[in-house]
Write an enzyme that holds these catalytic residues in place. Structure first.
Site, PDB file in Angstrom:
ATOM      1  N   GLY A  49       0.787  -1.141   0.019  1.00  0.00           N
ATOM      2  CA  GLY A  49      -0.053  -0.023   0.131  1.00  0.00           C
ATOM      3  C   GLY A  49       0.917   1.159   0.083  1.00  0.00           C
TER       4      GLY A  49
ATOM      5  CG  LEU B 258      -0.919   1.564  -4.070  1.00  0.00           C
ATOM      6  CD1 LEU B 258      -1.653   1.077  -4.777  1.00  0.00           C
ATOM      7  CD2 LEU B 258       0.461   0.618  -3.858  1.00  0.00           C
TER       8      LEU B 258
ATOM      9  CG  HIS C 291       3.281   1.001  -5.354  1.00  0.00           C
ATOM     10  ND1 HIS C 291       3.627   2.020  -4.588  1.00  0.00           N
ATOM     11  CD2 HIS C 291       3.904  -0.201  -5.056  1.00  0.00           C
ATOM     12  CE1 HIS C 291       4.483   1.419  -3.682  1.00  0.00           C
ATOM     13  NE2 HIS C 291       4.388   0.109  -3.829  1.00  0.00           N
TER      14      HIS C 291
ATOM     15  CB  SER D 165      10.704   4.482  -0.887  1.00  0.00           C
ATOM     16  OG  SER D 165      10.426   3.703   0.084  1.00  0.00           O
ATOM     17  CB  SER D 166       5.501   3.479   0.739  1.00  0.00           C
ATOM     18  OG  SER D 166       4.773   2.786  -0.432  1.00  0.00           O
TER      19      SER D 166
END
Length: 282
Positions: free
Chosen positions: A63, A65, A69, A225-226
């Site tokens: 998640g 995103l 992604h 990156s998340s």
């Protein structure tokens, strides 16, 4: 690919139950992806595609995103084709977090994630609970059967995060068993993870084509990156030493005699890292 129209969180969270009776192959028609919360809803959402013999492409995520992604979803659509299905999972896997790591702090943005998936033509979003993935959780926090990553799981990132890749491979194996995709797409940003997943799929004869997708970077060169949302400005500037080091290594290898390319690349990368006081190579 024709992406579906903008959708709200409400329409994006259409349940698998309401769509099971009209399951059909192909991408959604603007209503957003089906949200499956358990394995029964997931199976119902994919019933039409499976009955038609169309391919299923899978993008596993935790998640939060971002464009990285989204690029995986687009590549998955290429492999699934116009009539196949793209499935994305959104699951923050507790098994890959060690005590004291950021499991509780990891960003959880399901409504926004569904909007990203809708824009990219994802057909099904599988967002299970920890209890769904690990029966007995949280009372039983350690599955009796897990996937050991072997020697590669104890070096590089695995050296500083013992048990991390065991958790990664265990959840990926479970997700592959539930989704049963023809193709699974992983980002090359986590290259050690990608290599281990490929090794697992080959060694365990899982019958999935594992596809790597190029790393996507922000305008300043930092890999998307998340967790980047947690970086303070000075920490972000320090982190850029890593992308500079990679570019320096690439340039040095390309301009050096092949016999000396490896040491030249390492020296160039180390010089970039050493120039940033807040970053040190292990």
């Amino acid at each position: 690919m024709t992406a579906p129209g903008t959708t709200t969180g409400t329409t994006a969270t259409t349940t698998a139950t309401s769509t099971a009776t009209s399951a059909r192959p192909g991408p959604p028609t603007g209503s957003g992806p089906v949200l499956a919360r358990d394995r029964a809803e997931l199976a119902a959402a994919l019933a039409g595609v499976r009955a038609a013999g169309e391919p299923v492409a899978f993008v596993p995520t935790m998640g939060a995103l971002h464009e990285g992604h989204a690029s995986l979803a687009r590549l998955a659509r290429e492999h699934a084709g116009a009539r196949g299905a793209v499935v994305a999972s959104v699951f923050v896997n507790p098994l890959q977090f060690a005590p004291g790591e950021d499991l509780d702090r990891y960003p959880r943005t399901l409504e926004a994630d569904l909007e990203v998936c809708a824009r990219e033509g994802v057909d099904v979003v599988f967002a299970p609970s920890a209890e769904e993935m690990y029966p007995g959780w949280p009372q039983v926090r350690e599955p009796q059967v897990t996937v050991e990553p072997g020697p590669l799981g104890s070096v590089l990132e695995g050296r500083t995060r013992p048990g991390h890749f065991r958790g990664v491979l265990t959840v990926v194996a479970k997700l592959l068993g539930l989704v049963r995709p023809d193709v699974a797409v992983f980002g090359e940003k986590d290259y050690q993870q990608l290599t281990l997943v490929r090794r697992m799929v080959a060694d365990l004869c899982l019958g999935v084509d594992v596809v790597g997708a190029p790393t996507r970077r922000d305008d300043d060169g930092l890999a998307l990156s998340s967790r980047n949302r947690f970086l303070e400005p000075d920490h972000r500037r320090a982190a850029l030493a890593l992308s500079r080091a990679l570019r320096a290594a690439q340039d040095a290898a390309a301009s050096t005699d092949p016999a000396q390319a490896a040491p030249a690349a390492l020296a160039a990368a180390r010089a970039e890292v050493d120039a940033e006081a807040r970053v040190r190579l292990g």
